[in-house]
Design an enzyme around this catalytic site. Structure first.
Site, PDB file in Angstrom:
ATOM      1  CG  ASP A   1       0.705  -7.664  48.901  1.00 16.38           C
ATOM      2  OD1 ASP A   1       0.418  -7.496  47.705  1.00 16.38           O
ATOM      3  OD2 ASP A   1       0.612  -6.758  49.755  1.00 16.38           O
TER       4      ASP A   1
ATOM      5  CG  ASP B   1       6.832  -2.085  46.833  1.00 15.03           C
ATOM      6  OD1 ASP B   1       7.423  -1.310  46.054  1.00 15.03           O
ATOM      7  OD2 ASP B   1       5.603  -2.104  46.963  1.00 15.03           O
TER       8      ASP B   1
ATOM      9  N   GLY C   1       6.531   2.341  46.833  1.00 15.04           N
ATOM     10  CA  GLY C   1       6.608   1.611  48.097  1.00 15.04           C
ATOM     11  C   GLY C   1       5.438   1.976  48.985  1.00 15.04           C
TER      12      GLY C   1
ATOM     13  CD  GLU D   1       3.877   4.316  45.635  1.00 18.81           C
ATOM     14  OE1 GLU D   1       3.533   5.114  44.734  1.00 18.81           O
ATOM     15  OE2 GLU D   1       3.809   3.082  45.533  1.00 18.81           O
TER      16      GLU D   1
END
Length: 410
Positions: free
Chosen positions: A131, A163, A206, A265
């Site tokens: 991202d 992810d 994640g 996480e």
């Protein structure tokens, strides 16, 4: 036969965390351009060298970049280490508004990246990453709109994250490979838990979404899976630990004094302030690896179990993280990555596009998603794709879990 195009030289880089099948993407993209007489420059270590570029310190072949040849990229699609390497350099970090892209105090590193590319006469950039890398690609694209004096540089982005939380694509390359690796770890620990009659809390990568936790948990036959999508508000580890202690007791009545709880996480970010670790990174985010939310939950389960029974039990915790990022790429991820790489060529040369992310749908049919559909115009941040609690994927996970008495928020 080579296609007619104004693009003579393409730059390519990989940025952010590693992902299985990264080299399949690089290989397919590079070969597609090379086969059509277009030079390919592979930049080493993401944006690390580019953001510090100056005319007094020109980029050096073999040190800062590679002029990729057919031999360089042949036979690498299943190789685990990324041939271009990677880094987390973030040249767009100071940018918080669109106007910043034309502000010399805010766009200095982005402009250095552009000038580094221009110094090598790069006509188009293939950006591969997550991202933040998509956000940087969008900044470089939009900066050219705000600074018309810049020579136009076409930009396409290829989505990467284990992810799997990207808008605009159903499955990102590396996700299934990482899930497969994590599932194998879970199955090993299921056998250990059953042999030793104990419980494990497994913390899986994640930060923002639970795709990897759920996929690995389903494939690994976990007892329970929890992620950020399961909690509308805070993740109170003490309250959840008490509910899981009830689950432990329910399973004991069935003769099962063991179990595996998989958690994402990213739940560390949802902990109440009195439970949240204080260490943060340079962005103010909880350092997830150090937060050990799995250990926090395991401790809460131990306390709750002792309160209910007077018996002290050991709930073990383990993190499954970095080892998933360079695991053996699955055939599906190699296929997906290869198609995305070819898609970079087709977007730039065949379609004449810029400012798009390469995606696939159906049976790996290529599609091109404009950056504007992936970026929040107000914040300039990338949109995150969470697991919808009404989706069949989510309901699949719920259907397969041990049907104990743990309450759910949905």
């Amino acid at each position: 036969m080579a296609r007619e195009t104004s693009i003579k030289r393409v730059g390519m880089l990989f940025s952010g965390g590693p992902a299985p099948a990264a080299n399949a993407v690089i290989c397919a993209a590079a070969l597609s351009f090379i086969n059509n007489g277009i030079e390919v420059i592979g930049f080493l270590d993401g944006y690390e060298r580019l953001e510090d570029f100056s005319p007094d310190s020109p980029l050096r072949e073999g040190v800062d970049y590679l002029a990729l040849t057919r031999d360089d990229v042949s036979g690498i699609r299943n190789r685990k280490d990324i041939i271009l390497r990677t880094s987390r350099a973030n040249p767009g970090k100071p940018v918080t508004a669109l106007s910043d892209l034309a502000d010399p105090e805010k766009n200095a590193r982005l402009l250095a990246v552009y000038r580094a590319l221009d110094s090598l006469e790069i006509d188009a950039l293939v950006s591969i990453g997550g991202d933040d890398t998509l956000k940087t690609a969008n900044y470089l694209y939009r900066m050219q709109e705000l600074m018309p004096e810049l020579r136009r540089l076409r930009i396409v982005h290829l989505p990467k994250t284990i992810d799997n939380d990207y808008y605009g694509i159903d499955w990102t390359f590396g996700f299934y490979s990482a899930a497969h690796f994590a599932a194998a770890e879970i199955r090993n620990l299921v056998a250990d838990a059953k042999s030793t009659q104990t419980w494990y809390v497994l913390e899986i990568m994640g930060r923002k979404a639970g795709w990897l936790t759920y996929a690995a948990g389903i494939a690994g036959e976990a007892t329970r899976m929890l992620s950020v999508e399961d909690f509308d508000g805070e993740f109170d580890a003490n309250a959840v630990g008490a509910e899981l202690a009830d689950l432990m007791l329910a399973r004991e009545k069935d003769g099962r004094k063991y179990g595996i709880v998989c958690i994402a996480e990213g739940l560390a970010d949802k902990l109440p302030e009195d439970q949240k670790p204080k260490a943060t990174d340079e962005h103010g985010n909880v350092r997830l690896g150090e937060a050990q939310v799995g250990r926090i939950l395991a401790d809460a389960m131990e306390r709750a179990y002792k309160e209910r029974t007077g018996v002290k039990v050991k709930v073990r915790s383990k993190q499954i993280g970095y080892e998933t990022r360079c695991s053996e790429p699955s055939a599906f991820d190699v296929l997906l990555g290869t198609q995305l790489g070819v898609g970079a060529f087709r977007a730039l040369v065949e379609e004449g596009l810029t400012g798009v992310m390469v995606s696939v749908r159906d049976q790996l049919s290529l599609t091109y998603v404009p950056f504007a559909e992936l970026i929040d115009e107000a914040t300039l941040k990338t949109r995150v794709r969470f697991i919808d609690r009404s989706s069949d994927f989510y309901r699949l996970a719920r259907a397969l879990e041990y049907q104990g008495i743990l309450s759910r928020q949905d």
